[in-house]
Design a protein around this motif. Structure first.
Motif, PDB file in Angstrom:
ATOM      1  N   VAL A 167       0.849  -1.192   0.000  1.00 51.37           N
ATOM      2  CA  VAL A 167       0.000   0.000   0.000  1.00 51.37           C
ATOM      3  C   VAL A 167       0.888   1.246   0.000  1.00 51.37           C
ATOM      4  O   VAL A 167       1.868   1.332   0.748  1.00 51.37           O
ATOM      5  CB  VAL A 167      -0.937   0.001   1.214  1.00 51.37           C
ATOM      6  CG1 VAL A 167      -1.721   1.311   1.300  1.00 51.37           C
ATOM      7  CG2 VAL A 167      -1.902  -1.173   1.128  1.00 51.37           C
ATOM      8  N   CYS A 168       0.535   2.210  -0.843  1.00 54.89           N
ATOM      9  CA  CYS A 168       1.360   3.415  -1.009  1.00 54.89           C
ATOM     10  C   CYS A 168       1.248   4.347   0.187  1.00 54.89           C
ATOM     11  O   CYS A 168       0.180   4.451   0.830  1.00 54.89           O
ATOM     12  CB  CYS A 168       0.944   4.166  -2.279  1.00 54.89           C
ATOM     13  SG  CYS A 168       1.221   3.245  -3.799  1.00 54.89           S
ATOM     14  N   THR A 169       2.337   5.013   0.474  1.00 55.63           N
ATOM     15  CA  THR A 169       2.355   6.081   1.471  1.00 55.63           C
ATOM     16  C   THR A 169       2.268   7.402   0.714  1.00 55.63           C
ATOM     17  O   THR A 169       3.243   7.855   0.100  1.00 55.63           O
ATOM     18  CB  THR A 169       3.640   6.049   2.302  1.00 55.63           C
ATOM     19  OG1 THR A 169       3.744   4.781   2.928  1.00 55.63           O
ATOM     20  CG2 THR A 169       3.635   7.150   3.345  1.00 55.63           C
ATOM     21  N   VAL A 170       1.083   8.017   0.697  1.00 60.45           N
ATOM     22  CA  VAL A 170       0.851   9.206  -0.116  1.00 60.45           C
ATOM     23  C   VAL A 170       0.895  10.454   0.749  1.00 60.45           C
ATOM     24  O   VAL A 170       0.697  10.407   1.971  1.00 60.45           O
ATOM     25  CB  VAL A 170      -0.498   9.118  -0.864  1.00 60.45           C
ATOM     26  CG1 VAL A 170      -0.493   7.934  -1.819  1.00 60.45           C
ATOM     27  CG2 VAL A 170      -1.669   9.001   0.106  1.00 60.45           C
ATOM     28  N   LEU A 171       1.156  11.595   0.105  1.00 58.16           N
ATOM     29  CA  LEU A 171       1.313  12.854   0.820  1.00 58.16           C
ATOM     30  C   LEU A 171      -0.015  13.535   1.145  1.00 58.16           C
ATOM     31  O   LEU A 171      -0.145  14.214   2.153  1.00 58.16           O
ATOM     32  CB  LEU A 171       2.183  13.805   0.003  1.00 58.16           C
ATOM     33  CG  LEU A 171       3.623  13.319  -0.248  1.00 58.16           C
ATOM     34  CD1 LEU A 171       4.307  14.211  -1.278  1.00 58.16           C
ATOM     35  CD2 LEU A 171       4.402  13.288   1.052  1.00 58.16           C
ATOM     36  N   ASP A 172      -0.992  13.369   0.276  1.00 57.53           N
ATOM     37  CA  ASP A 172      -2.290  14.015   0.446  1.00 57.53           C
ATOM     38  C   ASP A 172      -3.097  13.246   1.483  1.00 57.53           C
ATOM     39  O   ASP A 172      -3.344  12.055   1.323  1.00 57.53           O
ATOM     40  CB  ASP A 172      -3.017  14.042  -0.899  1.00 57.53           C
ATOM     41  CG  ASP A 172      -4.415  14.650  -0.779  1.00 57.53           C
ATOM     42  OD1 ASP A 172      -4.702  15.272   0.247  1.00 57.53           O
ATOM     43  OD2 ASP A 172      -5.191  14.497  -1.727  1.00 57.53           O
ATOM     44  N   PRO A 173      -3.547  13.896   2.536  1.00 59.91           N
ATOM     45  CA  PRO A 173      -4.328  13.183   3.562  1.00 59.91           C
ATOM     46  C   PRO A 173      -5.632  12.617   3.048  1.00 59.91           C
ATOM     47  O   PRO A 173      -6.177  11.688   3.647  1.00 59.91           O
ATOM     48  CB  PRO A 173      -4.573  14.263   4.631  1.00 59.91           C
ATOM     49  CG  PRO A 173      -4.413  15.563   3.908  1.00 59.91           C
ATOM     50  CD  PRO A 173      -3.376  15.315   2.875  1.00 59.91           C
ATOM     51  N   ASP A 174      -6.131  13.166   1.926  1.00 62.06           N
ATOM     52  CA  ASP A 174      -7.363  12.656   1.357  1.00 62.06           C
ATOM     53  C   ASP A 174      -7.124  11.604   0.297  1.00 62.06           C
ATOM     54  O   ASP A 174      -8.064  11.123  -0.359  1.00 62.06           O
ATOM     55  CB  ASP A 174      -8.199  13.799   0.747  1.00 62.06           C
ATOM     56  CG  ASP A 174      -8.677  14.764   1.822  1.00 62.06           C
ATOM     57  OD1 ASP A 174      -8.834  14.335   2.979  1.00 62.06           O
ATOM     58  OD2 ASP A 174      -8.886  15.950   1.514  1.00 62.06           O
TER      59      ASP A 174
END
Length: 453
Positions: free
Chosen positions: A443-450
């Protein structure tokens, strides 16, 4: 557009200028509704000393990284980011020392979003460079005072060496302002390793008020001495009419176009190859749009599912030979069939029904069919297969599910409202292993909280 450029970007442009000086000018403009070739002037024919260049399409992936324009916080600002297709980590593409990525001074902050201003910046790569393409957004042309604008800037893979707004406003730009008719719709970008080509669709309005469809192939060639820009956009092929022209992809380094058949009824199409020098080949295939449930070019082969049939067919457009790969094991009448991507002799085929979707993997050598499991459940009702967004080499980025998250927004009355909204869950995986049925993705760790990328 009078600001000075950064030294690093200027050096890149100079290198490209030297590399592109050997580029050969191409055929003149073709403007008739018919697709018949127009002979080039004798002087230009004499300049042609080699075959037309072999093209490859610019993409958003290089060195295992996917370049994405994304939010990185709860504001509406857009940044250029990279997503590592191995570990799933998303990072802002900014080389500015000590940058907090919080304002316009960030070298990764794009020119705002499409809602904020009538411009868009598209970023592509050839694996060696990044191409920053500034275009006036078509959907905003109705806004008074908006002028058509276009420019191209080149950096290396580390990104911009100054704020993009400053970089793209500077001169000289790679291609300068090449879209002039205020009717840009969409484009596809190609390179031969030295210079660029752009296949642009537009819908200019004639003096009579009638709106037409025009497709143009631009080649960015060295500009004459004394020009303000190092390259100019030369039109090497153009065709207009009442119906649009679609790019189906590349076949042997040439652009495969789907064109309306001249003089035929609506829905009659032919496939032709357009070379980089503007030569349009003879029809490879003629068909009616209603003949197929699906028709797509993948890895140089034309895959189709005929109407009222469950057969998946494969056509070698070079040889003009068609064979049936398999019979799809449909369980009911499908709403939609989509083929692709293709990977190492295996083809993904998605079949959508009213409430569910099935995914098959077809061995293109043997025709064997494997059904992939679907574990993502939408609304707790029907299983869904992951949404494949990007395949690069042996790595894949896909949406594997969603989860509800409480979002807050301000209404027109000034009040604050909270509501649940599904947030996508993105993951990376080995694509070959996934086609074997493995679902051990990261699962990716993304910057956008949404979760918006």
């Amino acid at each position: 557009m009078k600001r000075a450029l950064c030294r690093k970007a200027s050096a890149l442009l100079a290198a490209l200028l030297l590399a592109g000086c050997a580029a050969t000018p191409a055929n003149p403009v073709q403007t008739e509704e018919t697709a018949e070739a127009t002979p080039a002037p004798a002087a230009e024919e004499a300049e042609k000393t080699a075959a037309a260049p072999t093209l490859r399409e610019l993409t958003t992936v290089a060195d295992g990284r996917c370049y994405l324009q994304s939010r990185i916080d709860d504001t509406a600002q857009i940044y250029l980011t990279t997503l590592d297709l191995t570990d799933g980590q998303q990072r802002v593409l900014c080389a500015k020392p000590g940058c907090t990525h919080s304002d316009e001074s960030c070298w990764g902050r794009m020119l705002g979003n499409g809602v904020a201003q009538p411009k868009t910046v598209e970023v592509y790569t050839d694996g060696v460079r990044l191409y920053w393409i500034l275009l006036t957004e078509y959907s905003h042309f109705s806004i008074g005072g908006v002028e058509p604008e276009s420019a191209i800037f080149v950096t290396d893979l580390t990104g911009a060496s100054c704020p993009p707004a400053q970089m793209l406003a500077g001169t000289p730009n790679y291609g300068g302002d090449f879209l002039q008719d205020n009717s840009y719709m969409d484009s596809r970008w190609f390179t031969d390793g030295e210079t660029l080509w752009a296949l642009v669709n537009s819908n200019p309005v004639e003096e009579t008020g009638r709106q037409t469809m025009t497709t143009t192939l631009f080649h960015f060639v060295p500009a004459p001495a004394g020009s303000e820009v190092p390259y100019t956009a030369r039109v090497v092929w153009q065709q207009g009419g009442d119906h649009g022209i679609d790019c189906m992809g590349l076949l042997d380094g040439q652009i495969l176009l789907r064109l309306p058949v001249s003089g035929a009824g609506v829905g009659d199409f032919e496939l032709r190859l357009l070379s980089a020098d503007g030569t349009l080949g003879e029809p490879l295939l003629t068909y009616r749009d209603s003949d197929f449930r699906e028709a797509v070019l993948l890895d140089g082969l034309w895959y189709t599912v005929p109407k009222d049939s469950t057969d998946l067919q494969c056509t070698d457009l070079r040889a003009g030979q068609t064979r049936t790969l398999c019979t799809l094991p449909l369980t009911q009448t499908p709403l939609d069939i989509q083929a692709g991507p293709a990977y190492e002799g295996r083809l993904v085929v998605d079949v959508s029904y009213n409430l569910e979707k099935e995914r098959y993997v077809i061995d293109t050598a043997t025709g064997s069919v494997t059904t992939l499991p679907a574990t993502w459940t939408k609304d707790g009702v029907s299983p869904r297969a992951p949404l494949i967004r990007q395949v690069a080499g042996d790595r894949c980025l896909m949406m594997v599910g969603d989860q509800d998250r409480m979002l807050t927004t301000m209404g027109q009355d000034g009040g604050t409202y909270s509501f649940n909204s599904p947030v996508p869950i993105w993951a990376v995986t080995d694509f070959g292993a996934y086609l074997d049925g493995d679902q051990d993705w990261t699962v990716c760790t993304v910057l956008d909280p949404d979760g918006n990328m």
